[in-house]
Each structure stands twice: as C-alpha cells, then as structure tokens.
Motif scaffolding. Sequence first.
Motif, PDB file in Angstrom:
ATOM      1  N   PRO A  65       0.826  -1.214   0.000  1.00 32.94           N
ATOM      2  CA  PRO A  65       0.000   0.000   0.000  1.00 32.94           C
ATOM      3  C   PRO A  65       0.857   1.260   0.000  1.00 32.94           C
ATOM      4  CG  PRO A  65       0.112  -0.919   2.200  1.00 32.94           C
ATOM      5  CD  PRO A  65       0.794  -1.907   1.298  1.00 32.94           C
ATOM      6  N   ASP A  66       0.247   2.367  -0.398  1.00 31.94           N
ATOM      7  CA  ASP A  66       0.946   3.657  -0.384  1.00 31.94           C
ATOM      8  C   ASP A  66       1.036   4.220   1.035  1.00 31.94           C
ATOM      9  OD1 ASP A  66       1.257   4.115  -3.326  1.00 31.94           O
ATOM     10  OD2 ASP A  66      -0.936   3.995  -3.244  1.00 31.94           O
ATOM     11  N   ILE A  67       0.059   3.877   1.885  1.00 32.66           N
ATOM     12  CA  ILE A  67      -0.035   4.441   3.233  1.00 32.66           C
ATOM     13  C   ILE A  67      -0.385   3.319   4.213  1.00 32.66           C
ATOM     14  CG2 ILE A  67      -1.236   6.113   4.720  1.00 32.66           C
ATOM     15  CD1 ILE A  67      -2.089   7.498   2.012  1.00 32.66           C
ATOM     16  N   CYS A  68       0.204   3.372   5.404  1.00 32.72           N
ATOM     17  CA  CYS A  68      -0.179   2.452   6.484  1.00 32.72           C
ATOM     18  C   CYS A  68      -0.575   3.263   7.712  1.00 32.72           C
ATOM     19  CB  CYS A  68       0.975   1.518   6.853  1.00 32.72           C
ATOM     20  SG  CYS A  68       1.337   0.258   5.625  1.00 32.72           S
ATOM     21  N   PHE A  69      -1.776   3.031   8.219  1.00 28.42           N
ATOM     22  CA  PHE A  69      -2.214   3.587   9.487  1.00 28.42           C
ATOM     23  C   PHE A  69      -2.001   2.496  10.534  1.00 28.42           C
ATOM     24  CE2 PHE A  69      -4.507   6.024   6.340  1.00 28.42           C
ATOM     25  CZ  PHE A  69      -4.571   7.313   6.864  1.00 28.42           C
ATOM     26  N   LEU A  70      -1.110   2.739  11.486  1.00 29.89           N
ATOM     27  CA  LEU A  70      -0.713   1.710  12.434  1.00 29.89           C
ATOM     28  C   LEU A  70      -1.032   2.136  13.865  1.00 29.89           C
ATOM     29  CD1 LEU A  70       2.845   0.940  10.962  1.00 29.89           C
ATOM     30  CD2 LEU A  70       0.727  -0.342  10.558  1.00 29.89           C
ATOM     31  N   ASP A  71      -1.840   1.334  14.534  1.00 34.16           N
ATOM     32  CA  ASP A  71      -2.096   1.576  15.956  1.00 34.16           C
ATOM     33  C   ASP A  71      -0.809   1.304  16.729  1.00 34.16           C
ATOM     34  OD1 ASP A  71      -3.288   1.952  18.413  1.00 34.16           O
ATOM     35  OD2 ASP A  71      -4.133  -0.067  18.494  1.00 34.16           O
TER      36      ASP A  71
ATOM     37  N   VAL B 189       1.396   6.522   9.259  1.00 39.58           N
ATOM     38  CA  VAL B 189       0.627   7.330  10.207  1.00 39.58           C
ATOM     39  C   VAL B 189       0.373   6.453  11.424  1.00 39.58           C
ATOM     40  CG1 VAL B 189      -1.490   8.608  10.659  1.00 39.58           C
ATOM     41  CG2 VAL B 189      -0.496   8.622   8.360  1.00 39.58           C
ATOM     42  N   PHE B 190       0.825   6.916  12.594  1.00 40.44           N
ATOM     43  CA  PHE B 190       0.621   6.164  13.824  1.00 40.44           C
ATOM     44  C   PHE B 190      -0.620   6.681  14.537  1.00 40.44           C
ATOM     45  CE2 PHE B 190       5.194   5.683  13.083  1.00 40.44           C
ATOM     46  CZ  PHE B 190       5.283   4.305  13.111  1.00 40.44           C
ATOM     47  N   VAL B 191      -1.430   5.748  15.009  1.00 38.82           N
ATOM     48  CA  VAL B 191      -2.655   6.073  15.744  1.00 38.82           C
ATOM     49  C   VAL B 191      -2.397   5.739  17.209  1.00 38.82           C
ATOM     50  CG1 VAL B 191      -5.131   5.701  15.919  1.00 38.82           C
ATOM     51  CG2 VAL B 191      -3.987   5.454  13.697  1.00 38.82           C
TER      52      VAL B 191
ATOM     53  N   ALA C  76       9.791  13.848  13.552  1.00 38.45           N
ATOM     54  CA  ALA C  76      10.036  12.903  12.462  1.00 38.45           C
ATOM     55  C   ALA C  76       9.060  13.183  11.332  1.00 38.45           C
ATOM     56  CB  ALA C  76       9.858  11.474  12.959  1.00 38.45           C
ATOM     57  N   ALA C  77       9.451  12.808  10.134  1.00 36.61           N
ATOM     58  CA  ALA C  77       8.632  13.089   8.958  1.00 36.61           C
ATOM     59  C   ALA C  77       7.588  11.992   8.756  1.00 36.61           C
ATOM     60  CB  ALA C  77       9.514  13.229   7.728  1.00 36.61           C
ATOM     61  N   VAL C  78       6.924  11.638   9.837  1.00 33.43           N
ATOM     62  CA  VAL C  78       5.745  10.794   9.769  1.00 33.43           C
ATOM     63  C   VAL C  78       4.654  11.552  10.504  1.00 33.43           C
ATOM     64  CG1 VAL C  78       6.997   8.607   9.660  1.00 33.43           C
ATOM     65  CG2 VAL C  78       6.437   9.573  11.869  1.00 33.43           C
ATOM     66  N   ASP C  79       3.437  11.040  10.454  1.00 24.95           N
ATOM     67  CA  ASP C  79       2.357  11.756  11.120  1.00 24.95           C
ATOM     68  C   ASP C  79       1.712  10.830  12.148  1.00 24.95           C
ATOM     69  OD1 ASP C  79       0.804  13.915  11.699  1.00 24.95           O
ATOM     70  OD2 ASP C  79      -0.426  13.823   9.891  1.00 24.95           O
ATOM     71  N   TYR C  80       0.878  11.410  12.979  1.00 23.50           N
ATOM     72  CA  TYR C  80       0.156  10.648  13.980  1.00 23.50           C
ATOM     73  C   TYR C  80      -1.228  11.260  14.137  1.00 23.50           C
ATOM     74  CZ  TYR C  80       0.879  14.602  17.084  1.00 23.50           C
ATOM     75  OH  TYR C  80       0.868  15.867  17.626  1.00 23.50           O
ATOM     76  N   VAL C  81      -2.178  10.460  14.592  1.00 27.20           N
ATOM     77  CA  VAL C  81      -3.488  10.959  14.996  1.00 27.20           C
ATOM     78  C   VAL C  81      -3.798  10.347  16.354  1.00 27.20           C
ATOM     79  CG1 VAL C  81      -4.425  11.400  12.701  1.00 27.20           C
ATOM     80  CG2 VAL C  81      -4.640   9.130  13.686  1.00 27.20           C
ATOM     81  N   LEU C  82      -4.517  11.104  17.161  1.00 30.23           N
ATOM     82  CA  LEU C  82      -4.854  10.663  18.512  1.00 30.23           C
ATOM     83  C   LEU C  82      -6.214   9.981  18.532  1.00 30.23           C
ATOM     84  CD1 LEU C  82      -3.756  13.787  20.583  1.00 30.23           C
ATOM     85  CD2 LEU C  82      -2.547  11.610  20.376  1.00 30.23           C
ATOM     86  N   LYS C  83      -6.333   8.996  19.433  1.00 33.86           N
ATOM     87  CA  LYS C  83      -7.633   8.372  19.693  1.00 33.86           C
ATOM     88  C   LYS C  83      -8.377   9.172  20.756  1.00 33.86           C
ATOM     89  CE  LYS C  83      -6.054   3.588  19.058  1.00 33.86           C
ATOM     90  NZ  LYS C  83      -5.994   2.265  19.705  1.00 33.86           N
ATOM     91  N   PRO C  84      -9.691   9.307  20.632  1.00 33.92           N
ATOM     92  CA  PRO C  84     -10.487   8.976  19.441  1.00 33.92           C
ATOM     93  C   PRO C  84     -10.167   9.945  18.307  1.00 33.92           C
ATOM     94  CG  PRO C  84     -11.844  10.129  21.044  1.00 33.92           C
ATOM     95  CD  PRO C  84     -10.522   9.888  21.710  1.00 33.92           C
TER      96      PRO C  84
ATOM     97  N   THR D  24      -4.100  15.380   8.365  1.00 37.43           N
ATOM     98  CA  THR D  24      -3.231  14.255   8.030  1.00 37.43           C
ATOM     99  C   THR D  24      -3.409  13.857   6.561  1.00 37.43           C
ATOM    100  OG1 THR D  24      -3.167  13.377  10.269  1.00 37.43           O
ATOM    101  CG2 THR D  24      -2.811  11.803   8.495  1.00 37.43           C
ATOM    102  N   CYS D  25      -4.647  13.801   6.103  1.00 38.87           N
ATOM    103  CA  CYS D  25      -4.897  13.447   4.696  1.00 38.87           C
ATOM    104  C   CYS D  25      -4.237  14.449   3.755  1.00 38.87           C
ATOM    105  CB  CYS D  25      -6.397  13.382   4.433  1.00 38.87           C
ATOM    106  SG  CYS D  25      -7.222  11.974   5.209  1.00 38.87           S
ATOM    107  N   GLU D  26      -4.316  15.731   4.112  1.00 32.93           N
ATOM    108  CA  GLU D  26      -3.693  16.749   3.267  1.00 32.93           C
ATOM    109  C   GLU D  26      -2.175  16.580   3.245  1.00 32.93           C
ATOM    110  OE1 GLU D  26      -4.018  19.975   0.616  1.00 32.93           O
ATOM    111  OE2 GLU D  26      -5.458  18.545   1.443  1.00 32.93           O
TER     112      GLU D  26
END
Length: 285
Positions: free
Chosen positions: A54-60, A90-92, A106-114, A123-125
Amino acid sequence: MMNLPACTALIAEDEILLAESLRQELSRLWPALDIVAMAGHGQEAVDQALRLRPDICFLDIRMPGLSGLEAAAALAEDWPSEGAPFPLLVFVTAYDQYALQAFEHAAVDYVLKPVQAERLAQTCERLRKALLARQAEQPAPALLQSAVDQLRQLLGTSALSASGPAHGVGASPSGRPEPLRLLQVSVGSTIQMVPVDEVLYFEAADKYVRVLTRNKEHLVRISLRELLPQLDGQRFWQVHRSVVVRADAIDRAVRDESGRLTLHLHGSADTLSVSRLYAPLFKGM
C-alpha cells in the motif's frame, strides 16, 4: 483537491469499532483512497503490507504481538529495495507525551484516539502532499532509507521511554538498573546458571528467547522486548528486531553486493543478518 493517481492504504487496529470508524472517516475525507486491508494485529499488518504494497499504512501504536512501531520496523527490514516505494506511515495513538514529541520531530504523522475529523483531514492533506512530492523528487531506495532513519529515531525514543528497573534487576546508585549478569534457565527439574558473559547472542522464538553460547542452546520464557532493557547496551547490540548479539563475540561484518551485512562470530559457525535499521552500528575506522 490535488490530482493524484489511485492511492491505497492499510489500517492496522485491534479494536474493530475504532478500525471501522477510521475507515469510514477516511472514506468521507478522501473518497479516492482505497483501503485494501484491515489488520487486527501487528504481524498481520506486516504480512498484508508486504503482500499488497500500500501507499499508506495507518498503524495503531498498541496492538497484540508487534506494536505499531515494531510492525513499521519489520516492514523497513523486509521491504524490497526495488519496486513499490516504502509506504507513508501514520501512527494512531492514545495521548502519550513521549509519542507526540517523537512524532513532531520525524517526517511521519500521527493521529490521537479517538480520531477527530479535523485532525484527520490535516493528516490526509499532508499525505497527499507527501505522495505528490515523492513521485516527483525521490527514487524508491532514497524513500526507504529516509523511512529507516526516521524509524530508528522513533524506536530509540521508545526504548528510552520504556526503560526502567526490570523484574529481578537491582538498581545502581545512579538509580539505573544494574545489567543482568546471570540467567537462571530451567532444564527439567534443574535450574541452570548461565553467565551472560558466555552468551554469544539472543534470538526471539515466539514466546521464548533462544540463548546461544559456544556449546549450548537454552530457551528462556521471556520476550526479547522484556530482556533487552536488562542487558548492558554497551556490550549487547541489537542487530535485527529478533536478534541481540554480544559485541565482543563478533569476529567480522561482511557486506554483500546489495549492501546487506552478515556477522561472523568467534567460536561459532552461525552467521547473523544485520537489518537496515541497525546497519549504522558497523562503520569502519
């Protein structure tokens, strides 16, 4: 909306409701993004990503078995140098100050739960911009090396955060745990004492760790993740996600035509592969 070719993504999250919520929100914010796999644990995420590229991985961050960081490290170790570029990560995560500080640098992104829609839209942008930039500027090997460098930084921060007095390890006057000196290994009804100084290397084996000395092999019921903080980091080097070697047991490191390093040991015919993440340990003087 930026013009992008078809993009694919993988979601790794062990909580089904959270995974489905993230999938639905991504579908709303980025309809053209094709979610090609939903993984329930870290090893499944690695296997699916290596298969589907895949082009992108969202990883918990916290999953059964491999954590999100460990899954990303496994991908970096096993991702082929040629072909599809390494996925954007993208780390969740639940709120965790160490994680936020690490990801900010770091040149990666993260999103917080919830996951909040506004933050996910940002993040999508960022992901769209990164996908466009990498298509225009960097070859796949350069992207992979960049990802490896970033993961090395994140894993280093994680280790510092997680370190602390381990069970059965005494504390030094500085407050730091004393390195493990003796392994107590069960052999039937006998407890055998194995000096750590005699160990050539440790290797993860499911829920156990293989302990290799010059003459014997033992199994101890502990994970490599639990064992690593108990070892003297100056003497024992992690060279792969599943291998830790005693530094002075290494005779030589040999690099092949593809740049991969293989370690040859004193007193053993075994050879050990060095992953991309840990190759910087070996530099000629």
